[in-house]
Motif scaffolding. Structure first.
Motif, short mmCIF file in Angstrom:
data_model
loop_
_atom_site.label_atom_id
_atom_site.label_comp_id
_atom_site.label_asym_id
_atom_site.label_seq_id
_atom_site.Cartn_x
_atom_site.Cartn_y
_atom_site.Cartn_z
N LEU A 156 0.85 -1.20 0.00
CA LEU A 156 0.00 0.00 0.00
C LEU A 156 0.88 1.24 0.00
N VAL A 157 0.34 2.31 -0.61
CA VAL A 157 0.94 3.63 -0.51
C VAL A 157 -0.18 4.62 -0.21
N MET A 158 -0.01 5.40 0.87
CA MET A 158 -0.90 6.51 1.16
C MET A 158 -0.21 7.76 0.62
N ALA A 159 -0.65 8.26 -0.53
CA ALA A 159 0.06 9.33 -1.25
C ALA A 159 -0.71 10.64 -1.17
N MET A 160 -0.12 11.63 -0.53
CA MET A 160 -0.78 12.94 -0.36
C MET A 160 -2.20 12.69 0.15
N ALA A 161 -2.33 11.80 1.11
CA ALA A 161 -3.64 11.30 1.55
C ALA A 161 -4.01 11.85 2.92
N HIS A 162 -5.29 11.97 3.13
CA HIS A 162 -5.81 12.22 4.47
C HIS A 162 -6.41 10.92 5.00
N PRO A 163 -6.76 10.86 6.28
CA PRO A 163 -7.18 9.57 6.86
C PRO A 163 -8.48 9.01 6.30
N GLY A 164 -9.37 9.86 5.79
CA GLY A 164 -10.64 9.38 5.28
C GLY A 164 -11.61 10.53 5.11
N ARG A 165 -12.61 10.33 4.25
CA ARG A 165 -13.51 11.42 3.92
C ARG A 165 -14.32 11.90 5.14
N ALA A 166 -14.78 11.00 5.97
CA ALA A 166 -15.57 11.42 7.13
C ALA A 166 -14.72 12.21 8.11
N THR A 167 -13.48 11.78 8.30
CA THR A 167 -12.58 12.49 9.22
C THR A 167 -12.30 13.90 8.74
N VAL A 168 -11.83 14.01 7.50
CA VAL A 168 -11.44 15.34 7.01
C VAL A 168 -12.67 16.22 6.80
N PHE A 169 -13.79 15.64 6.40
CA PHE A 169 -15.03 16.41 6.25
C PHE A 169 -15.43 17.03 7.59
N THR A 170 -15.31 16.25 8.67
CA THR A 170 -15.66 16.77 9.99
C THR A 170 -14.68 17.85 10.42
#
Length: 384
Positions: A156-170
Protein backbone atom coordinates in the motif's frame (compact mmCIF):
# COMPACT_ATOMS: atom_id res chain seq x y z
CA UNK A 1 8.87 5.99 -24.53
CA UNK A 2 5.67 4.73 -22.87
CA UNK A 3 2.38 3.42 -24.21
CA UNK A 4 -1.12 4.21 -23.01
CA UNK A 5 -4.30 2.17 -23.28
CA UNK A 6 -7.73 1.95 -21.67
CA UNK A 7 -8.84 -0.97 -19.53
CA UNK A 8 -12.48 -2.12 -19.46
CA UNK A 9 -12.85 -3.83 -16.09
CA UNK A 10 -15.81 -6.17 -15.51
CA UNK A 11 -17.74 -5.26 -12.36
CA UNK A 12 -21.16 -6.46 -11.26
CA UNK A 13 -23.80 -3.74 -11.03
CA UNK A 14 -26.08 -3.32 -8.03
CA UNK A 15 -29.04 -5.41 -9.22
CA UNK A 16 -31.78 -3.72 -7.19
CA UNK A 17 -30.46 -0.18 -6.71
CA UNK A 18 -30.09 2.87 -8.89
CA UNK A 19 -26.82 4.09 -7.38
CA UNK A 20 -25.78 6.10 -10.45
CA UNK A 21 -28.24 7.94 -12.66
CA UNK A 22 -26.86 6.75 -16.01
CA UNK A 23 -28.47 3.53 -17.10
CA UNK A 24 -25.82 3.12 -19.78
CA UNK A 25 -23.06 3.16 -17.18
CA UNK A 26 -25.03 1.15 -14.65
CA UNK A 27 -26.01 -1.65 -16.99
CA UNK A 28 -22.66 -1.91 -18.75
CA UNK A 29 -21.18 -3.49 -15.60
CA UNK A 30 -17.85 -1.98 -16.59
CA UNK A 31 -15.34 0.20 -14.78
CA UNK A 32 -12.80 2.20 -16.75
CA UNK A 33 -9.13 2.71 -16.09
CA UNK A 34 -6.21 4.32 -17.90
CA UNK A 35 -3.00 2.27 -18.11
CA UNK A 36 0.43 3.65 -18.89
CA UNK A 37 2.88 0.89 -19.83
CA UNK A 38 6.60 0.88 -19.23
CA UNK A 39 9.02 0.08 -22.04
CA UNK A 40 10.24 -2.57 -22.44
CA UNK A 41 6.95 -4.22 -21.54
CA UNK A 42 6.86 -5.93 -18.17
CA UNK A 43 4.27 -7.67 -16.00
CA UNK A 44 6.15 -7.77 -12.74
CA UNK A 45 4.67 -4.72 -10.96
CA UNK A 46 1.62 -2.55 -11.60
CA UNK A 47 0.69 0.49 -9.52
CA UNK A 48 -3.07 1.08 -9.13
CA UNK A 49 -4.11 4.61 -8.07
CA UNK A 50 -7.59 4.97 -6.53
CA UNK A 51 -10.03 7.53 -5.14
CA UNK A 52 -13.75 7.19 -4.34
CA UNK A 53 -14.97 9.76 -6.91
CA UNK A 54 -12.11 11.49 -8.72
CA UNK A 55 -11.42 10.92 -12.41
CA UNK A 56 -7.95 9.38 -12.31
CA UNK A 57 -7.83 8.51 -16.01
CA UNK A 58 -5.42 11.42 -16.45
CA UNK A 59 -3.67 11.26 -13.08
CA UNK A 60 -0.42 13.22 -12.96
CA UNK A 61 1.57 10.22 -11.62
CA UNK A 62 0.72 7.73 -14.38
CA UNK A 63 3.24 8.81 -16.99
CA UNK A 64 6.22 9.31 -14.63
CA UNK A 65 5.57 5.95 -12.98
CA UNK A 66 5.68 4.26 -16.39
CA UNK A 67 8.81 6.20 -17.32
CA UNK A 68 10.39 4.87 -14.13
CA UNK A 69 9.75 1.29 -15.24
CA UNK A 70 6.45 0.12 -13.73
CA UNK A 71 3.01 -0.01 -15.32
CA UNK A 72 0.57 2.47 -13.78
CA UNK A 73 -3.24 2.40 -13.76
CA UNK A 74 -5.64 5.21 -12.80
CA UNK A 75 -9.07 3.86 -11.79
CA UNK A 76 -12.51 5.44 -11.89
CA UNK A 77 -15.08 3.85 -9.57
CA UNK A 78 -18.77 3.64 -10.48
CA UNK A 79 -19.22 6.91 -8.55
CA UNK A 80 -16.92 9.05 -10.70
CA UNK A 81 -17.83 12.69 -10.05
CA UNK A 82 -20.82 11.65 -7.94
CA UNK A 83 -20.63 12.03 -4.17
CA UNK A 84 -24.40 12.08 -3.80
CA UNK A 85 -25.11 8.35 -3.70
CA UNK A 86 -21.61 7.04 -3.00
CA UNK A 87 -21.12 4.18 -0.58
CA UNK A 88 -17.57 3.31 0.40
CA UNK A 89 -18.38 -0.39 0.53
CA UNK A 90 -19.27 -0.35 -3.18
CA UNK A 91 -16.01 1.48 -3.88
CA UNK A 92 -14.23 -1.39 -2.14
CA UNK A 93 -15.95 -3.83 -4.51
CA UNK A 94 -14.81 -1.70 -7.47
CA UNK A 95 -11.18 -1.68 -6.29
CA UNK A 96 -11.41 -5.44 -5.89
CA UNK A 97 -12.65 -5.80 -9.46
CA UNK A 98 -9.69 -3.74 -10.69
CA UNK A 99 -7.09 -5.74 -8.76
CA UNK A 100 -8.65 -9.02 -9.92
CA UNK A 101 -8.53 -7.79 -13.52
CA UNK A 102 -4.87 -6.83 -13.19
CA UNK A 103 -4.06 -10.26 -11.78
CA UNK A 104 -5.89 -11.81 -14.73
CA UNK A 105 -3.75 -9.72 -17.08
CA UNK A 106 -0.71 -11.44 -15.61
CA UNK A 107 0.76 -8.90 -13.17
CA UNK A 108 2.73 -10.58 -10.41
CA UNK A 109 2.44 -7.75 -7.88
CA UNK A 110 -0.13 -4.98 -7.41
CA UNK A 111 0.76 -1.88 -5.41
CA UNK A 112 -2.38 -0.04 -4.30
CA UNK A 113 -2.00 3.74 -4.04
CA UNK A 114 -4.66 5.69 -2.17
CA UNK A 115 -4.24 9.29 -3.30
CA UNK A 116 -5.89 12.15 -1.39
CA UNK A 117 -9.36 10.86 -0.44
CA UNK A 118 -8.26 7.47 -1.71
CA UNK A 119 -6.20 6.92 1.44
CA UNK A 120 -9.14 5.86 3.56
CA UNK A 121 -10.50 3.75 0.71
CA UNK A 122 -7.19 1.94 0.13
CA UNK A 123 -6.77 1.18 3.84
CA UNK A 124 -10.36 -0.06 4.11
CA UNK A 125 -9.90 -2.17 0.99
CA UNK A 126 -6.74 -3.90 2.17
CA UNK A 127 -8.14 -4.48 5.65
CA UNK A 128 -11.23 -6.15 4.21
CA UNK A 129 -9.24 -8.08 1.61
CA UNK A 130 -7.00 -9.55 4.29
CA UNK A 131 -9.69 -10.09 6.96
CA UNK A 132 -13.21 -9.35 5.72
CA UNK A 133 -15.74 -8.42 8.41
CA UNK A 134 -18.27 -6.05 6.80
CA UNK A 135 -21.56 -7.61 5.74
CA UNK A 136 -23.51 -4.45 4.81
CA UNK A 137 -23.25 -0.67 4.58
CA UNK A 138 -24.05 1.36 7.72
CA UNK A 139 -27.59 1.73 6.32
CA UNK A 140 -27.91 -2.05 6.10
CA UNK A 141 -27.59 -2.33 2.31
CA UNK A 142 -25.39 -4.63 0.19
CA UNK A 143 -22.59 -5.36 -0.54
CA UNK A 144 -21.45 -8.11 1.81
CA UNK A 145 -17.67 -7.77 1.71
CA UNK A 146 -17.18 -11.12 3.44
CA UNK A 147 -18.57 -12.73 0.27
CA UNK A 148 -16.90 -10.40 -2.23
CA UNK A 149 -13.67 -12.40 -2.76
CA UNK A 150 -11.40 -9.37 -2.58
CA UNK A 151 -7.83 -10.08 -3.75
CA UNK A 152 -5.32 -8.35 -1.45
CA UNK A 153 -2.79 -5.90 -2.84
CA UNK A 154 0.88 -6.69 -2.28
CA UNK A 155 1.75 -3.27 -0.85
CA UNK A 156 0.00 0.00 0.00
CA UNK A 157 0.94 3.63 -0.51
CA UNK A 158 -0.90 6.51 1.16
CA UNK A 159 0.06 9.33 -1.25
CA UNK A 160 -0.78 12.94 -0.36
CA UNK A 161 -3.64 11.30 1.55
CA UNK A 162 -5.81 12.22 4.47
CA UNK A 163 -7.18 9.57 6.86
CA UNK A 164 -10.64 9.38 5.28
CA UNK A 165 -13.51 11.42 3.92
CA UNK A 166 -15.57 11.42 7.13
CA UNK A 167 -12.58 12.49 9.22
CA UNK A 168 -11.44 15.34 7.01
CA UNK A 169 -15.03 16.41 6.25
CA UNK A 170 -15.66 16.77 9.99
CA UNK A 171 -12.42 18.72 10.41
CA UNK A 172 -13.63 21.03 7.63
CA UNK A 173 -17.26 21.27 8.85
CA UNK A 174 -18.36 24.76 9.94
CA UNK A 175 -19.70 24.59 13.53
CA UNK A 176 -20.91 28.20 13.40
CA UNK A 177 -23.87 26.93 11.34
CA UNK A 178 -26.32 25.87 14.01
CA UNK A 179 -29.48 25.78 11.87
CA UNK A 180 -29.07 23.63 8.74
CA UNK A 181 -31.81 25.60 6.98
CA UNK A 182 -30.24 29.03 7.71
CA UNK A 183 -26.56 28.78 6.72
CA UNK A 184 -25.77 32.49 7.17
CA UNK A 185 -27.14 32.71 10.72
CA UNK A 186 -23.86 32.08 12.47
CA UNK A 187 -22.85 31.56 16.09
CA UNK A 188 -20.17 34.25 16.63
CA UNK A 189 -18.53 32.25 19.41
CA UNK A 190 -17.79 29.43 16.97
CA UNK A 191 -17.01 31.51 13.88
CA UNK A 192 -13.44 31.14 12.61
CA UNK A 193 -14.11 33.97 10.15
CA UNK A 194 -14.97 36.43 12.95
CA UNK A 195 -11.80 38.52 13.55
CA UNK A 196 -12.53 38.54 17.27
CA UNK A 197 -11.67 34.83 17.33
CA UNK A 198 -8.53 34.97 15.14
CA UNK A 199 -6.38 34.01 13.45
CA UNK A 200 -4.31 33.20 15.36
CA UNK A 201 -6.81 31.05 17.26
CA UNK A 202 -6.42 30.34 20.95
CA UNK A 203 -6.10 26.78 22.19
CA UNK A 204 -9.38 27.20 24.06
CA UNK A 205 -11.16 28.29 20.86
CA UNK A 206 -9.76 25.38 18.86
CA UNK A 207 -10.84 22.85 21.50
CA UNK A 208 -14.39 24.25 21.56
CA UNK A 209 -14.40 24.44 17.77
CA UNK A 210 -13.37 20.80 17.30
CA UNK A 211 -15.96 19.64 19.83
CA UNK A 212 -18.66 21.62 18.03
CA UNK A 213 -17.64 20.16 14.66
CA UNK A 214 -18.07 16.65 16.04
CA UNK A 215 -21.39 17.64 17.56
CA UNK A 216 -22.67 19.00 14.23
CA UNK A 217 -21.64 15.88 12.35
CA UNK A 218 -23.41 13.76 14.95
CA UNK A 219 -26.55 15.94 14.84
CA UNK A 220 -26.74 15.39 11.10
CA UNK A 221 -26.22 11.64 11.58
CA UNK A 222 -29.07 11.48 14.13
CA UNK A 223 -31.30 13.39 11.72
CA UNK A 224 -30.34 11.02 8.90
CA UNK A 225 -31.24 8.00 11.03
CA UNK A 226 -34.56 9.59 11.93
CA UNK A 227 -35.37 10.34 8.29
CA UNK A 228 -34.48 6.81 7.21
CA UNK A 229 -36.78 5.40 9.89
CA UNK A 230 -39.54 7.78 8.79
CA UNK A 231 -39.11 6.66 5.18
CA UNK A 232 -39.20 3.03 6.28
CA UNK A 233 -42.41 3.35 8.30
CA UNK A 234 -44.32 6.44 7.19
CA UNK A 235 -43.29 7.68 3.76
CA UNK A 236 -46.02 7.83 1.09
CA UNK A 237 -46.41 4.66 -0.93
CA UNK A 238 -47.93 3.84 -4.29
CA UNK A 239 -51.05 1.61 -4.48
CA UNK A 240 -48.80 -1.36 -5.24
CA UNK A 241 -46.63 -0.72 -2.17
CA UNK A 242 -43.63 1.08 -3.69
CA UNK A 243 -41.86 3.23 -1.09
CA UNK A 244 -39.04 5.78 -1.21
CA UNK A 245 -36.02 4.61 0.80
CA UNK A 246 -33.54 7.47 0.26
CA UNK A 247 -33.53 11.24 -0.17
CA UNK A 248 -30.90 13.86 -1.07
CA UNK A 249 -30.05 16.81 1.17
CA UNK A 250 -27.67 19.78 1.35
CA UNK A 251 -24.90 20.41 3.89
CA UNK A 252 -23.61 23.99 4.03
CA UNK A 253 -20.24 25.09 5.35
CA UNK A 254 -17.71 22.39 4.41
CA UNK A 255 -14.38 24.28 4.19
CA UNK A 256 -13.91 25.76 7.65
CA UNK A 257 -10.85 24.11 9.18
CA UNK A 258 -8.96 26.65 11.34
CA UNK A 259 -5.73 25.30 9.84
CA UNK A 260 -6.72 26.95 6.57
CA UNK A 261 -6.08 30.40 8.09
CA UNK A 262 -3.81 29.74 11.08
CA UNK A 263 -0.46 28.30 9.99
CA UNK A 264 0.62 27.79 13.60
CA UNK A 265 -1.85 24.92 13.83
CA UNK A 266 -0.33 21.71 12.47
CA UNK A 267 2.69 23.72 11.19
CA UNK A 268 3.93 23.09 7.65
CA UNK A 269 5.12 24.98 4.57
CA UNK A 270 1.57 25.46 3.25
CA UNK A 271 -0.14 28.70 2.25
CA UNK A 272 -3.17 30.05 4.15
CA UNK A 273 -5.85 28.82 1.74
CA UNK A 274 -7.83 25.76 0.65
CA UNK A 275 -7.82 23.59 -2.47
CA UNK A 276 -10.74 25.71 -3.71
CA UNK A 277 -9.53 29.22 -2.88
CA UNK A 278 -10.27 31.43 0.12
CA UNK A 279 -11.99 29.48 2.91
CA UNK A 280 -14.96 31.85 3.26
CA UNK A 281 -15.90 31.40 -0.41
CA UNK A 282 -15.01 27.70 -0.52
CA UNK A 283 -17.07 27.13 2.61
CA UNK A 284 -20.29 27.77 0.68
CA UNK A 285 -19.55 27.05 -2.97
CA UNK A 286 -21.03 23.80 -4.32
CA UNK A 287 -17.80 22.34 -5.69
CA UNK A 288 -16.26 21.63 -2.28
CA UNK A 289 -16.65 18.45 -0.23
CA UNK A 290 -19.97 16.94 0.68
CA UNK A 291 -22.37 19.80 -0.09
CA UNK A 292 -24.90 17.50 -1.74
CA UNK A 293 -25.40 14.01 -0.40
CA UNK A 294 -28.12 11.51 0.41
CA UNK A 295 -29.23 9.80 3.59
CA UNK A 296 -27.65 6.44 2.89
CA UNK A 297 -24.47 7.91 1.40
CA UNK A 298 -24.03 10.17 4.44
CA UNK A 299 -23.73 7.19 6.77
CA UNK A 300 -21.18 5.40 4.60
CA UNK A 301 -19.16 8.40 3.48
CA UNK A 302 -19.44 11.44 5.76
CA UNK A 303 -20.60 10.26 9.21
CA UNK A 304 -17.59 10.46 11.53
CA UNK A 305 -18.99 7.63 13.68
CA UNK A 306 -20.38 5.30 11.02
CA UNK A 307 -18.12 5.52 7.96
CA UNK A 308 -15.60 2.67 7.84
CA UNK A 309 -13.16 4.37 5.43
CA UNK A 310 -10.86 5.54 8.22
CA UNK A 311 -7.20 4.76 7.57
CA UNK A 312 -5.92 4.98 11.19
CA UNK A 313 -8.71 2.59 12.24
CA UNK A 314 -8.10 0.13 9.38
CA UNK A 315 -4.30 0.12 9.03
CA UNK A 316 -3.76 -1.84 12.28
CA UNK A 317 -5.47 -4.75 10.52
CA UNK A 318 -3.21 -4.58 7.45
CA UNK A 319 -0.20 -6.90 7.21
CA UNK A 320 1.02 -5.66 3.79
CA UNK A 321 3.87 -3.11 3.62
CA UNK A 322 2.63 0.49 3.85
CA UNK A 323 4.34 3.66 2.68
CA UNK A 324 2.99 7.07 3.71
CA UNK A 325 4.09 9.97 1.46
CA UNK A 326 3.02 13.55 2.17
CA UNK A 327 3.85 17.05 0.99
CA UNK A 328 5.15 19.68 3.35
CA UNK A 329 3.09 22.41 1.61
CA UNK A 330 -0.16 20.44 1.28
CA UNK A 331 -3.24 22.54 2.10
CA UNK A 332 -5.61 19.56 2.38
CA UNK A 333 -3.72 16.66 3.97
CA UNK A 334 -1.72 17.86 6.96
CA UNK A 335 1.40 16.48 8.69
CA UNK A 336 -0.71 15.16 11.56
CA UNK A 337 -2.74 13.14 9.06
CA UNK A 338 0.40 11.43 7.77
CA UNK A 339 1.64 10.79 11.31
CA UNK A 340 -1.71 9.33 12.39
CA UNK A 341 -1.67 6.85 9.51
CA UNK A 342 1.98 5.93 9.97
CA UNK A 343 1.58 5.45 13.74
CA UNK A 344 -1.43 3.18 13.17
CA UNK A 345 0.65 0.60 11.26
CA UNK A 346 1.50 -2.20 13.68
CA UNK A 347 4.40 -3.85 11.81
CA UNK A 348 7.85 -2.64 10.80
CA UNK A 349 7.36 -2.81 7.01
CA UNK A 350 6.40 0.83 6.93
CA UNK A 351 7.88 4.10 5.73
CA UNK A 352 7.07 7.78 6.25
CA UNK A 353 8.37 10.14 3.55
CA UNK A 354 7.94 13.89 3.15
CA UNK A 355 8.19 15.67 -0.21
CA UNK A 356 9.60 19.05 0.77
CA UNK A 357 7.62 21.94 -0.74
CA UNK A 358 4.98 19.77 -2.45
CA UNK A 359 1.38 20.94 -2.46
CA UNK A 360 -1.62 18.63 -2.78
CA UNK A 361 -1.73 18.50 -6.59
CA UNK A 362 1.93 19.34 -7.36
CA UNK A 363 0.72 22.38 -9.31
CA UNK A 364 3.71 23.70 -11.25
CA UNK A 365 5.90 21.13 -9.47
CA UNK A 366 6.47 18.27 -11.96
CA UNK A 367 9.89 17.57 -10.48
CA UNK A 368 8.32 17.01 -7.05
CA UNK A 369 5.61 14.78 -8.53
CA UNK A 370 8.37 12.71 -10.10
CA UNK A 371 10.16 12.59 -6.74
CA UNK A 372 7.02 11.08 -5.20
CA UNK A 373 6.83 8.56 -8.04
CA UNK A 374 10.47 7.61 -7.49
CA UNK A 375 9.68 6.84 -3.85
CA UNK A 376 6.66 4.73 -4.87
CA UNK A 377 8.67 2.74 -7.43
CA UNK A 378 11.49 2.18 -4.97
CA UNK A 379 8.99 1.03 -2.34
CA UNK A 380 7.30 -1.31 -4.82
CA UNK A 381 10.63 -2.94 -5.66
CA UNK A 382 12.01 -3.06 -2.12
CA UNK A 383 8.87 -4.76 -0.79
CA UNK A 384 8.75 -7.30 -3.62
Amino acid sequence: MVDRDTLAIPCAASPDRVDIYSGVARLSQTLWASRWRAQPLQQDVVVLIVHPTSNFLGHYALRPLAELGVDAVGLTTRFIGNDTSLTMEDCVVDVGAAIRHLRDLGYRRVVLVGNSGGGGLAALYQSQAERPTITATPAGDPPDLTAADLPPADALVMAMAHPGRATVFTEYLDPAIVDEARPFDRDPDLDMFDPRNGPAYSREFVVRYREAQLARNRRITRWVRERLEWLRTESPTTPDGMRIDNLPFVVHGTAADPRFLDLTLDPSDRQATTLWGHPWVANYQPATLGHLTSLRAWLSQWSVDESRANAPAELPHVSAPVQVVYGSADTAAFPSHASAMFDAITHDRRELTVIKGADHYFRGQPELAREMCEHIVRWARETG
